[in-house]
Scaffold this motif. Structure first.
Motif, PDB file in Angstrom:
ATOM      1  N   ASP A 106       0.776  -1.193   0.101  1.00 33.41           N
ATOM      2  CA  ASP A 106      -0.046   0.125  -0.143  1.00 33.41           C
ATOM      3  C   ASP A 106       0.916   1.142   0.188  1.00 33.41           C
ATOM      4  O   ASP A 106       0.572   2.351  -0.385  1.00 33.41           O
ATOM      5  N   SER A 115      -4.196   4.794  -3.919  1.00 30.36           N
ATOM      6  CA  SER A 115      -4.849   4.230  -2.476  1.00 30.36           C
ATOM      7  C   SER A 115      -4.926   5.532  -1.518  1.00 30.36           C
ATOM      8  O   SER A 115      -3.935   6.402  -1.531  1.00 30.36           O
ATOM      9  N   ARG A 121      -6.219  11.102   0.294  1.00 32.62           N
ATOM     10  CA  ARG A 121      -5.531  10.606  -1.019  1.00 32.62           C
ATOM     11  C   ARG A 121      -4.242  11.593  -1.102  1.00 32.62           C
ATOM     12  O   ARG A 121      -4.550  12.749  -1.603  1.00 32.62           O
TER      13      ARG A 121
END
Length: 351
Positions: A106, A115, A121
């Motif tokens: 991630d 993501s 974001r």
């Protein structure tokens, strides 16, 4: 000497065994009939004419001399690199305690804006960092190399006060980066020298548009990078064989053709070195942003002048995993461009 006598001599000196390829050839003038195609070491030691190979015997000395440097490289280069790559895959890595919640991909998705982090974001790197870094790299590196080459050629043709001019051009290299940035800030201020000379009213630094601010930034980077390039190219020029230039002079070859056909190919090893190091330095640009803008933006709260390295420093303490992921991405980009330049240089560089 006959072939049998040669074999007997070799066996007595412990050189010849079944692994030796023996291809006898006869030379009438020297009366020699022995010729080796290949051999291998016997008992981990190799003798020729009864003399031990000292290179093999003293290998441990070479490793001993290299040991301090190898230890420093391992501590300050290899370990940090491996550690950074590991941190880039860690979730919620704590810079102080070294704790983390497991491994994840991630972090790379977050820095690329794919993501969210805590419901937000982050597009700073995608919108500003990559674009600014590539603009700085592909504008400043070619221009600085061309300018440095022209200045080096002119300096090399000077006989009077050549050393003085070399010192003058080298001064920016030994001057503090922040100090040069402050000077450029004054020059490009709205009431500064540049606007006064051209009679303009352009906002170059604070409050400037992102693309307008790129002009003083690129000029600042080019100015700061010229001295080292001039030094390297000038030293290379002084080693070029003068016969090439004398032949070109006899043929009345234009100066621009002499530059392109003789000077540039002769300096191709130096140009390759400067290209590789300049691209690496430009991709890691950070101090010029601080020196000229005192931050990542042209105004308070903006990220107009964000670069990849500035993003890394900005997140180093607050979110180390994202900083490490950005550092790994930058490392891969630099590695790819370096290999690309080395691959191209195989056909363009003349030694």
């Amino acid at each position: 000497m006959t072939e049998n006598e040669a074999r007997t001599t070799l066996l007595n000196e412990n050189i010849l065994d079944n692994s030796v390829t023996f291809a006898p050839r006869y030379n009438e003038s020297d009366d020699v009939i022995v010729h080796f195609v290949s051999h291998k070491k016997i008992n981990n030691k190799f003798k020729v004419g009864g003399v031990l190979d000292n290179e093999q015997k003293n290998n441990w000395k070479a490793w001993l001399y290299l040991a301090p440097v190898l230890v420093l490289i391992a501590i300050f280069l290899i370990y940090p690199l491996i550690n950074t790559i590991a941190i880039s895959f860690m979730s919620n890595y704590n810079y102080v305690t070294g704790s983390y919640d497991g491994f994840t991909l991630d972090n790379f998705g977050a820095i690329l804006g794919l993501s969210e982090i805590n419901g937000v974001r982050d597009n700073r790197l995608l919108d500003y960092g990559f674009a600014n870094t590539f603009i700085i790299t592909f504008v400043t590196v070619p221009l600085s190399l061309i300018i440095a080459l022209l200045i080096s050629v002119l300096l090399n043709s000077l006989k009077w006060l050549q050393k003085v001019y070399q010192i003058v051009f080298f001064l920016p290299y030994v001057t503090n980066t922040i100090a040069i940035g402050m000077v450029f800030s004054v020059l490009f201020d709205r009431q500064g020298v540049i606007n006064y000379i051209f009679g303009s009213d352009i906002t170059w630094i604070y409050g400037a548009d992102r693309w307008v601010a790129m002009v003083p930034l690129c000029l600042y980077i080019i100015w700061g990078s010229l001295p080292f390039k001039i030094l390297i190219l000038l030293s290379g020029l002084q080693g070029v064989d003068k016969q090439y230039y004398q032949a070109a002079k006899i043929d009345s070859t234009p100066k621009w053709r002499v530059l392109l056909r003789i000077t540039v190919p002769a300096l191709s090893p130096q140009i390759l070195y400067l290209m590789v190091t300049s691209f690496i330095g430009a991709f890691k640009e950070y101090s010029s942003i601080v020196g000229l803008f005192n931050g990542p933006g042209t105004s308070t709260g903006s990220y107009n002048m964000y670069t990849i390295v500035y993003y890394i420093y900005d997140n180093l303490n607050t979110n180390t995993s994202l900083a490490a992921a950005a550092a790994v991405v930058l490392f891969v980009i630099i590695l790819l461009f370096t290999f690309l330049q080395l691959w191209i240089s195989k056909k363009r560089v003349y030694y």
